[in-house]
Design a protein around this motif. Structure first.
Motif: not given
Length: 238
Positions: A136-137, A141, A144, A200
């Protein structure tokens, strides 16, 4: 220290670590065997080998049982880990690769077992969480946002099933406290999605909110419907 072509390092400390792990782990089995010589037959053969190889305890499930549980119960995080398999394969000496092994090998192993229970794969959940956060990190964007929308949609879909349940099963009892928590949980999920919280962090907060809400709702659900779920009350009454 030994290093192969793919950069994976293997040193004497690994051997020492494995040796210590085996000594500590086996000491428990040795102690129990000394206390009761029937332990090996009861635990190792009957409750390990027989459980794995046969359906003696009537807990047979299809091969995909655990995969379905993880896909539904850990959505979208399990998908995130699955989509990173190429990176884990190409870079085996990374935390992602370690967590991938942590999750996939036990799930595959227990999927081959004839006897299946959800608790068998509980130890993979921390590895799944660590690996998913790693993936995920490193997403863009836009990626995400896509995953966040998928997660919110999945959560709202699950919550909406409670609206249908009373029409499907007329014996079902869902009291006011249950619906109060349902409204609070749903409201919080939507609010978090449209809030100014950093992108995030939003899915993690949303997942925590959903889990806590579902946990509280399940308390009222099971307490109000003991005859429709697996519980100890009926056993005690009998």
């Amino acid at each position: 220290m030994i290093r192969n072509k793919r950069g994976f390092r293997f040193s004497a400390s690994w051997i020492l670590g494995m040796f210590l792990m085996l000594c500590i782990g086996f000491s428990w089995f040795v102690f129990l065997w000394v206390q009761d010589r029937q332990f090996l037959d009861y635990f190792v053969f009957r409750h390990t080998i027989e459980r794995f190889a046969t359906d003696t305890f009537s807990r047979s499930q299809p091969f995909w049982y655990y995969w379905a549980i993880l896909l539904a119960g850990a959505f979208p995080w399990f998908f995130l880990l699955l989509r990173a398999w190429k990176e884990a394969w190409k870079k085996p000496a990374t935390p992602l690769a370690y967590t991938w092994i942590w999750v996939m090998i036990p799930v595959l192993f227990f999927s081959l077992s004839a006897s299946k229970l959800v608790l068998y794969i509980l130890p993979v959940i921390p590895g799944l969480a660590i690996g998913a956060i790693w993936v995920w990190d490193n997403l863009s964007q836009n990626q995400q946002r896509t995953w966040e929308k998928a997660q919110l949609g999945f959560h709202l879909l699950l919550l909406s099933t409670f609206l249908v349940l009373p029409f499907v099963e007329d014996r079902l009892i869902l009291n006011g406290k249950f619906w109060f928590i349902w409204v609070i949980t749903t409201t919080f999920l939507i609010t978090i999605f449209f809030s100014g919280i950093r992108l995030k962090d939003r899915p993690v907060i949303s997942a925590f909110t959903f889990t806590m809400g579902l946990l509280v709702m399940s308390t009222y659900f099971f307490s109000q419907n003991p005859g429709m779920t697996n519980d100890t009350r009926r056993v005690a009454e009998w």
